[in-house]
Design a protein around this motif. Sequence first.
Motif, mmCIF file in Angstrom:
data_model
loop_
_atom_site.group_PDB
_atom_site.id
_atom_site.type_symbol
_atom_site.label_atom_id
_atom_site.label_comp_id
_atom_site.label_asym_id
_atom_site.label_seq_id
_atom_site.Cartn_x
_atom_site.Cartn_y
_atom_site.Cartn_z
ATOM 1 N N TYR A 1 0.694 -1.185 -0.155
ATOM 2 C CA TYR A 1 -0.180 0.010 0.013
ATOM 3 C C TYR A 1 0.811 1.333 0.091
ATOM 4 C CZ TYR A 1 0.517 0.433 5.270
ATOM 5 O OH TYR A 1 0.789 0.510 6.354
ATOM 6 N N SER A 2 0.327 2.299 -0.643
ATOM 7 C CA SER A 2 0.917 3.586 -0.494
ATOM 8 C C SER A 2 1.264 4.231 0.775
ATOM 9 C CB SER A 2 0.324 4.431 -1.549
ATOM 10 O OG SER A 2 0.984 5.903 -1.661
ATOM 11 N N ASN A 3 2.413 4.270 1.284
ATOM 12 C CA ASN A 3 2.496 4.846 2.530
ATOM 13 C C ASN A 3 3.297 6.086 2.621
ATOM 14 O OD1 ASN A 3 2.086 4.500 5.475
ATOM 15 N ND2 ASN A 3 4.323 3.619 5.597
ATOM 16 N N GLY A 4 2.737 7.282 1.736
ATOM 17 C CA GLY A 4 3.405 8.472 1.384
ATOM 18 C C GLY A 4 4.018 8.598 0.084
ATOM 19 N N ASN A 5 3.603 7.673 -0.742
ATOM 20 C CA ASN A 5 3.941 7.812 -2.225
ATOM 21 C C ASN A 5 2.867 8.931 -2.845
ATOM 22 O OD1 ASN A 5 6.244 6.410 -2.689
ATOM 23 N ND2 ASN A 5 4.721 4.676 -2.974
ATOM 24 N N ASP A 6 1.857 9.208 -2.276
ATOM 25 C CA ASP A 6 0.910 10.071 -2.891
ATOM 26 C C ASP A 6 0.646 11.361 -1.896
ATOM 27 O OD1 ASP A 6 -0.783 8.447 -5.027
ATOM 28 O OD2 ASP A 6 0.190 7.154 -3.207
ATOM 29 N N GLY A 7 0.639 12.554 -2.210
ATOM 30 C CA GLY A 7 0.307 13.423 -1.115
ATOM 31 C C GLY A 7 -0.143 14.860 -1.898
ATOM 32 N N ILE A 8 -0.752 15.793 -0.692
ATOM 33 C CA ILE A 8 -1.401 17.111 -1.199
ATOM 34 C C ILE A 8 -0.564 18.099 -0.652
ATOM 35 C CG2 ILE A 8 -3.404 18.546 -0.580
ATOM 36 C CD1 ILE A 8 -5.181 16.117 0.129
ATOM 37 N N LEU A 9 -0.068 18.862 -1.524
ATOM 38 C CA LEU A 9 0.671 19.865 -1.268
ATOM 39 C C LEU A 9 0.101 21.412 -1.395
ATOM 40 C CD1 LEU A 9 3.657 18.875 -3.713
ATOM 41 C CD2 LEU A 9 3.473 18.364 -1.502
ATOM 42 N N LEU A 10 0.311 22.504 -0.411
ATOM 43 C CA LEU A 10 0.118 23.714 -0.563
ATOM 44 C C LEU A 10 1.213 24.789 -0.542
ATOM 45 C CD1 LEU A 10 -2.801 23.636 2.069
ATOM 46 C CD2 LEU A 10 -2.848 23.388 -0.311
ATOM 47 N N LYS A 11 1.126 25.670 -1.212
ATOM 48 C CA LYS A 11 2.087 26.856 -1.066
ATOM 49 C C LYS A 11 1.400 27.825 -0.153
ATOM 50 C CE LYS A 11 3.608 26.715 -5.959
ATOM 51 N NZ LYS A 11 3.539 27.117 -7.361
ATOM 52 N N GLY A 12 2.345 28.430 0.643
ATOM 53 C CA GLY A 12 2.089 29.518 1.836
ATOM 54 C C GLY A 12 1.135 28.972 2.772
ATOM 55 N N ALA B 1 3.291 22.496 -14.166
ATOM 56 C CA ALA B 1 1.951 23.552 -13.643
ATOM 57 C C ALA B 1 2.158 23.888 -12.469
ATOM 58 C CB ALA B 1 0.776 22.659 -13.810
ATOM 59 N N PHE B 2 2.583 23.311 -11.540
ATOM 60 C CA PHE B 2 2.758 23.618 -10.061
ATOM 61 C C PHE B 2 3.986 24.578 -9.952
ATOM 62 C CE2 PHE B 2 4.040 22.846 -5.537
ATOM 63 C CZ PHE B 2 2.838 23.058 -4.961
ATOM 64 N N ALA B 3 4.813 24.708 -10.771
ATOM 65 C CA ALA B 3 5.970 25.659 -10.948
ATOM 66 C C ALA B 3 5.501 27.066 -11.007
ATOM 67 C CB ALA B 3 6.905 25.345 -11.929
ATOM 68 N N ALA B 4 4.096 27.245 -11.627
ATOM 69 C CA ALA B 4 3.541 28.701 -11.928
ATOM 70 C C ALA B 4 3.139 29.155 -10.529
ATOM 71 C CB ALA B 4 2.281 28.351 -12.848
ATOM 72 N N PRO B 5 3.502 30.556 -10.324
ATOM 73 C CA PRO B 5 3.248 31.142 -8.947
ATOM 74 C C PRO B 5 1.767 31.066 -8.553
ATOM 75 C CG PRO B 5 4.647 32.425 -10.213
ATOM 76 C CD PRO B 5 4.199 31.335 -11.248
ATOM 77 N N GLU B 6 0.660 31.193 -9.555
ATOM 78 C CA GLU B 6 -0.644 31.166 -9.386
ATOM 79 C C GLU B 6 -1.005 29.990 -9.001
ATOM 80 O OE1 GLU B 6 -0.129 30.721 -13.823
ATOM 81 O OE2 GLU B 6 0.879 31.777 -12.483
ATOM 82 N N THR C 1 9.580 16.016 -6.184
ATOM 83 C CA THR C 1 10.015 17.284 -7.061
ATOM 84 C C THR C 1 9.469 18.507 -6.740
ATOM 85 O OG1 THR C 1 10.736 15.627 -8.966
ATOM 86 C CG2 THR C 1 10.502 18.233 -9.522
ATOM 87 N N MET C 2 8.176 18.418 -6.772
ATOM 88 C CA MET C 2 7.105 19.517 -6.472
ATOM 89 C C MET C 2 7.071 20.075 -4.862
ATOM 90 S SD MET C 2 3.699 17.865 -8.543
ATOM 91 C CE MET C 2 2.582 18.757 -8.005
ATOM 92 N N ARG C 3 7.298 18.953 -4.008
ATOM 93 C CA ARG C 3 7.404 19.258 -2.704
ATOM 94 C C ARG C 3 8.771 20.061 -2.435
ATOM 95 N NH1 ARG C 3 6.677 14.090 -0.228
ATOM 96 N NH2 ARG C 3 8.694 13.824 -0.710
ATOM 97 N N ALA C 4 9.858 20.136 -3.243
ATOM 98 C CA ALA C 4 10.884 20.932 -3.206
ATOM 99 C C ALA C 4 10.717 22.397 -3.797
ATOM 100 C CB ALA C 4 12.077 20.085 -3.857
ATOM 101 N N THR C 5 9.599 22.698 -4.272
ATOM 102 C CA THR C 5 9.287 24.139 -4.531
ATOM 103 C C THR C 5 9.167 24.965 -3.301
ATOM 104 O OG1 THR C 5 7.806 23.197 -6.383
ATOM 105 C CG2 THR C 5 7.501 25.739 -5.752
ATOM 106 N N PRO C 6 9.912 26.235 -3.478
ATOM 107 C CA PRO C 6 10.144 27.012 -2.397
ATOM 108 C C PRO C 6 8.817 27.386 -1.682
ATOM 109 C CG PRO C 6 11.638 27.856 -3.823
ATOM 110 C CD PRO C 6 10.927 26.630 -4.603
ATOM 111 N N GLY C 7 8.413 27.299 -0.408
ATOM 112 C CA GLY C 7 7.340 27.818 0.254
ATOM 113 C C GLY C 7 6.160 26.731 0.207
ATOM 114 N N THR C 8 6.503 25.688 -0.362
ATOM 115 C CA THR C 8 5.430 24.221 -0.307
ATOM 116 C C THR C 8 5.645 23.478 0.933
ATOM 117 O OG1 THR C 8 5.520 24.520 -2.887
ATOM 118 C CG2 THR C 8 5.010 22.305 -1.667
#
Length: 361
Positions: A119-130, A181-186, A199-206
Motif C-alpha cells: 500500500y502507498s505509505n506516503g507515495n501520494d500527497g497533497i501540497l500547498l504553497k504558503g 503546472a505547479f511551478a507557476a506562481p498562481e 519534485t514538487m515538494r521541493a518548490t520554495p514555500g511548499t
Amino acid sequence: MLNGIRSAGRIALIACALLVASCSPAADAPAEPKTEFNIGWSIYAGWMPWPFAQQAGIVKKWADKYGVQIKFVQVNDYVESVNQYTAGKLDGVTVANMDALTIPAAGGKDTSAIIVGDYSNGNDGILLKGADNLSAIKGRQVYLVELSVSHYLLARGLESAGMALTDVKTVNTSDADIVGAFAAPEVTAAVAWNPQLSTMRATPGTKQVFSSADIPGEILDLLVVDTATLKANPNLGKALAGIWYETMALMHRQDAEGKAARAAMAKLAGTTPEEFESQLATTFLYADPKAALEAISSPALLTTMTRVRDFSFSKGLFGQGAKSADAVGMSFPGNKTLGDTQNITLRFDPTFMQMAADGKL
C-alpha cells in the motif's frame, strides 16, 4: 516514471469499462485449462519485484515446479495494461484497488486479487504553497489527475478536515504536466504521486499537508488474475505466490544480495538505486503472507472498499447503468461481501497467500 503511471488516464479506462461487454469474454464463460500465461505490469516501485523475478530466474523456477509458463509483459502505459487485461489479452495485471473495481470489475470482468503486494505509505500527497495546514486549501483551485487515486486522496483529506470536494475546485492535469503546472506562481495547491510529488515538494514555500501515510492501507496495489482462468488453472496462482514471496525475501535482505536485487529493480524502473530506495521507504510491501492475509481479512478493508466504491460511484465510474454504489459486488475472506451478491466481479482471494503462509507451496 516510477510511481505515477499506475493512476493516469482515467477517461480512457472508463471508456474501456463501458465497452468491456463487447471487448472481453463473458464473465461466466468457462476457461480452458492451459499452460502458458501472460501477466502485464507497468513501472511502479511496488511492482518492480515481478520483472526482476523474471530476470533473475525466479519466475522460471516456480513456473517449472507447477508445469506452467509465465511471461511478465511490460506495458509502458498503465492505462493500456489495464485495458489489455480487461479485453482478455492478458491473463493478469498489476493494478491499484480502485482501478480494479472501476475498470474490469465494473465492466463485468470477474477478477480475483490473489496477491496484495503493497500500500502507498506516503507515495501520494497533497501540497500547498504558503500554508502548512490542510484547512487552508478551502476555496483554492487544486491541480491533480481527476478521477484517479489522487482525487480519492483529496476527498479523504478534505473529509479529515471537515470539508468536502465542493469546498475546492479541481483542475484536471496530466501526470506529465503537473510538475510544470505547479511551478507557476498562481498554482498554489496540487495532489500528486512520486516521483512528481517529491519534485514538487521541493518548490520554495511548499508544504505537504496530507499524504497516503495518513490513510494507511487504503491505496492498495494488487496482482489480479481473471477468475475463470484461475479456476481452470490453479497452478498459476500457486506459482505466482511462490514467485512473489521468494522475491520479497530476497529484496528485503540487508546484505549484498538484497542490495543487488533492489539495484536491479531500480535499473528496470529506469531510475537510480538511491531514488528507488527512497520510494520503497514510502511503499509498505507485504513481504510476509501472514501480514497480507491479516490485511485482507480485516474489517478495515471492507471500510476502505466501501469508501472507494462510494467515491467511484459518485464520480460516475460504474457507468451510466449503475443505479447505486451496490451495483458492483465484491467478496472478501470469511464469506463477507459488499454490493450486489448476484454480480460479484471483484474477489479478494486469500487462497494462494494462505498456502504461502502455511508453507504449502
